[in-house]
Write an enzyme that holds these catalytic residues in place. Structure first.
Site, PDB file in Angstrom:
ATOM      1  N   ASP A  38      -9.242   6.625 -24.910  1.00  0.00           N
ATOM      2  CA  ASP A  38      -8.183   6.987 -23.957  1.00  0.00           C
ATOM      3  C   ASP A  38      -6.816   6.817 -24.614  1.00  0.00           C
ATOM      4  OD1 ASP A  38      -6.984   7.881 -21.645  1.00  0.00           O
ATOM      5  OD2 ASP A  38      -7.387   6.090 -20.463  1.00  0.00           O
ATOM      6  N   LYS A  39      -5.832   7.396 -23.942  1.00  0.00           N
ATOM      7  CA  LYS A  39      -4.433   7.325 -24.362  1.00  0.00           C
ATOM      8  C   LYS A  39      -3.634   6.672 -23.254  1.00  0.00           C
ATOM      9  CE  LYS A  39      -1.907  10.055 -22.629  1.00  0.00           C
ATOM     10  NZ  LYS A  39      -0.744  10.554 -21.862  1.00  0.00           N
ATOM     11  N   HIS A  40      -2.601   5.911 -23.613  1.00  0.00           N
ATOM     12  CA  HIS A  40      -1.651   5.442 -22.603  1.00  0.00           C
ATOM     13  C   HIS A  40      -0.255   5.841 -23.045  1.00  0.00           C
ATOM     14  CE1 HIS A  40       0.294   2.994 -19.574  1.00  0.00           C
ATOM     15  NE2 HIS A  40       1.131   2.615 -20.510  1.00  0.00           N
ATOM     16  N   SER A  41       0.509   6.384 -22.106  1.00  0.00           N
ATOM     17  CA  SER A  41       1.909   6.712 -22.405  1.00  0.00           C
ATOM     18  C   SER A  41       2.798   5.804 -21.565  1.00  0.00           C
ATOM     19  CB  SER A  41       2.169   8.177 -22.054  1.00  0.00           C
ATOM     20  OG  SER A  41       3.549   8.381 -21.851  1.00  0.00           O
ATOM     21  N   THR A  85       0.311  11.482 -13.719  1.00  0.00           N
ATOM     22  CA  THR A  85      -0.801  12.400 -13.993  1.00  0.00           C
ATOM     23  C   THR A  85      -1.602  12.716 -12.727  1.00  0.00           C
ATOM     24  OG1 THR A  85      -0.903  11.652 -16.269  1.00  0.00           O
ATOM     25  CG2 THR A  85      -2.905  12.641 -15.389  1.00  0.00           C
ATOM     26  N   ARG A 144       6.891  -9.807 -10.529  1.00  0.00           N
ATOM     27  CA  ARG A 144       7.871  -9.574 -11.605  1.00  0.00           C
ATOM     28  C   ARG A 144       8.989  -8.653 -11.132  1.00  0.00           C
ATOM     29  NH1 ARG A 144       4.384  -6.904 -15.832  1.00  0.00           N
ATOM     30  NH2 ARG A 144       6.336  -6.596 -16.940  1.00  0.00           N
ATOM     31  N   SER A 168       0.153  -6.459 -19.176  1.00  0.00           N
ATOM     32  CA  SER A 168       0.011  -5.634 -17.979  1.00  0.00           C
ATOM     33  C   SER A 168      -0.631  -4.281 -18.328  1.00  0.00           C
ATOM     34  CB  SER A 168       1.394  -5.427 -17.355  1.00  0.00           C
ATOM     35  OG  SER A 168       1.359  -4.463 -16.353  1.00  0.00           O
ATOM     36  N   LYS A 184      -5.124  -3.226 -17.862  1.00  0.00           N
ATOM     37  CA  LYS A 184      -5.642  -2.073 -17.107  1.00  0.00           C
ATOM     38  C   LYS A 184      -6.414  -1.131 -18.034  1.00  0.00           C
ATOM     39  CE  LYS A 184      -1.495  -1.533 -15.499  1.00  0.00           C
ATOM     40  NZ  LYS A 184      -0.208  -1.764 -14.957  1.00  0.00           N
ATOM     41  N   LYS A 185      -5.840  -0.832 -19.191  1.00  0.00           N
ATOM     42  CA  LYS A 185      -6.509   0.133 -20.084  1.00  0.00           C
ATOM     43  C   LYS A 185      -7.832  -0.427 -20.603  1.00  0.00           C
ATOM     44  CE  LYS A 185      -4.630   3.750 -19.620  1.00  0.00           C
ATOM     45  NZ  LYS A 185      -5.264   5.048 -19.405  1.00  0.00           N
TER      46      LYS A 185
HETATM   47  N1  URA Z   1       3.838  -0.402 -17.033  1.00  0.00           N
HETATM   48  C1  URA Z   1       2.892  -1.329 -16.692  1.00  0.00           C
HETATM   49  O1  URA Z   1       1.759  -0.981 -16.384  1.00  0.00           O
HETATM   50  N2  URA Z   1       3.234  -2.603 -16.711  1.00  0.00           N
HETATM   51  C2  URA Z   1       4.464  -3.049 -17.049  1.00  0.00           C
HETATM   52  O2  URA Z   1       4.697  -4.238 -17.054  1.00  0.00           O
HETATM   53  C3  URA Z   1       5.441  -2.088 -17.396  1.00  0.00           C
HETATM   54  C4  URA Z   1       5.095  -0.762 -17.386  1.00  0.00           C
END
Ligand code: URA
Length: 435
Positions: free
Chosen positions: A79-82, A119, A167, A182, A186-187
């Site tokens: 996978d990719k995260h942007s 997305t 936060r 963070s 998730k990823k």
């Molecule tokens: N995106 C996230 O998922 N977490 C953060 O802390 C900042 C941007």
């Protein structure tokens, strides 16, 4: 163990063990940890960075506070995260192209956030598309089709969800350690073999300053690798929209042009190839990123990527003929206005965040969480940095629901774009690779 003892260690500058982080993350998820304690935890980490070991432990702890997907598939899970931007529709062509090359892509995606597009909102511009699946259905679609671009339904990293909300109201979003844990918690819940990160810099990016963006990219790569996931990052330009369209259905059009070989944005295509090349190499499907780029390219030219995208759309409730009839199937806005420059010249700079905000105000994003997104509105034909504009070549086209919102967007567009008499060199798209 209790929250006060953990916070006391942080106050004294003592490091926390993986067990401490695990206890705190579980406490965030199940409510044992109070908001006050969560705020103190975030502020302590903001003031005293926790280093690579701390980031890896916090990432694992927050990942394990929820469900972690587990796969048994005949190819790598990638996978990719942007970090997000404007006109960034990379995910739509990238996921099916990777699948066409032998990878499996459970692309758990988000909705628009602030001025940046999401997305899921883009996919939901396709009539009938169901973006929220249970884990069993997600596993089936990924196995059968090769990719699924969907939202997380189950409890993915609930500790992060809670900590992020705290936060947000304790001025601790900016910590690189907390951002890293963070994003990665998730990823890495997707059970990945490889991850590529697209960290944006420039006027439309979460981290506008290149030095900050580079520090985040290095922290992300270092931590993901420490957590056992093969990972590289590209630092990429967001001083202008990635593709010349911003808005949900308009960005699906950009993606379909790449997927079907009907033209499309050169910058978008180049970034999809670069990120895809990295991922195929991380997944061991090719020897290096250059070979990976060539393989992704042939998935577009052969039509294989478009075929996968069409199957994913049909499987998830969209039109069964989408890859052939996408122009007819996508919604369009009733008001279309071309914005001419006040004087001819070359685009020198763009306030990309302002353009993203203009799309939100047209109805393409949310001003409050309960807002319903209008899939048809947005901007297209946005002139990029270095492009010549004159009475024949507009700054952009506005797609609006009514004349008033179009007028407001036109004003923003004029204010956000600086035109110079002298030619301007466009910025490099890919500024650095972090491995
Ligand atoms: N995106 C996230 O998922 N977490 C953060 O802390 C900042 C941007």
């Amino acid at each position: 163990m209790d929250a006060r003892a953990i916070l006391a260690r942080l106050r004294k500058g003592d490091s926390l063990s993986a067990d401490h982080y695990g206890w705190f993350a579980r406490g965030l998820a199940d409510g044992t940890v109070s908001d006050a304690q969560a705020g103190a935890f975030a502020m302590a980490i903001c003031k005293s960075p926790i280093g690579r070991d701390g980031r890896v432990s916090l990432t694992h702890a927050m990942r394990d506070s929820g469900q972690v997907l587990d796969w048994d598939l005949p190819g790598p899970v990638l996978d990719k995260h942007s970090t997000g931007g404007v006109g960034d529709t990379v995910s739509l062509p990238l996921a099916p192209a990777l699948a066409a090359c032998g990878a499996y892509v459970p692309m758990l995606s988000g909705r628009g956030l602030g001025h940046t597009g999401g997305t899921l909102d883009k996919m939901e511009a396709i009539p009938g598309y169901r973006a929220i699946l249970g884990n069993a259905e997600l596993a089936r679609v990924v196995r059968d089709v090769g990719c699924a671009i969907v939202g997380a339904s189950g409890e993915i990293a609930p500790a992060d969800k809670r900590l992020y909300a705290v936060r947000d109201v304790t001025s601790t979003v900016e910590s690189i350690d907390l951002i890293t844990a963070s994003i990665l918690s998730k990823k890495l819940s997707e059970g990945l073999d490889g991850l590529v990160l697209d960290v944006k810099t420039g006027s439309g990016a979460f981290m506008e300053d290149p030095a900050d963006a580079l520090a985040l990219a290095k922290s992300l790569v270092d931590t993901a690798q420490g957590a056992g996931c093969r990972c590289t990052a590209l630092l990429t330009d967001m001083s202008q929209p990635l593709a010349p369209s911003a808005g949900n259905a308009l960005e699906v059009i950009e993606a379909m042009e790449i997927l079907t070989g009907a033209g499309g944005s050169d910058r978008l295509r180049r970034l999809v190839l670069a990120l895809g090349g990295e991922l195929l190499a991380l997944g061991g499907l090719v020897a290096n990123a250059a070979e990976g780029e060539a393989k992704i390219d042939s998935a577009f030219t052969s039509g294989a990527a478009a075929e996968v995208f069409g199957r994913m759309v049909a499987t998830l409730g969209g039109p069964t003929d989408f890859t052939a009839r996408w122009r007819d199937r996508l919604p369009s806005a009733p008001v279309l206005v071309e914005i001419r420059p006040k004087r001819p010249g070359y685009i020198a700079s763009i306030d990309t965040r302002a353009l993203g905000e203009a799309v939100v105000h047209l109805g393409g994003g949310r001003l409050v969480q309960s807002d319903k997104v209008d899939p048809a509105v947005g901007l297209s034909a946005i002139a990029g940095i270095g492009d010549r504009v004159d009475p024949e070549v507009p700054l952009a086209r506005i797609h609006a629901r009514d004349e008033d919102s179009a007028r407001a967007a036109a004003e923003v567009l004029h204010d956000a774009t600086r035109v110079s008499e002298a030619p301007v060199a466009p910025p490099d798209l890919i500024q650095e690779r972090i491995a």
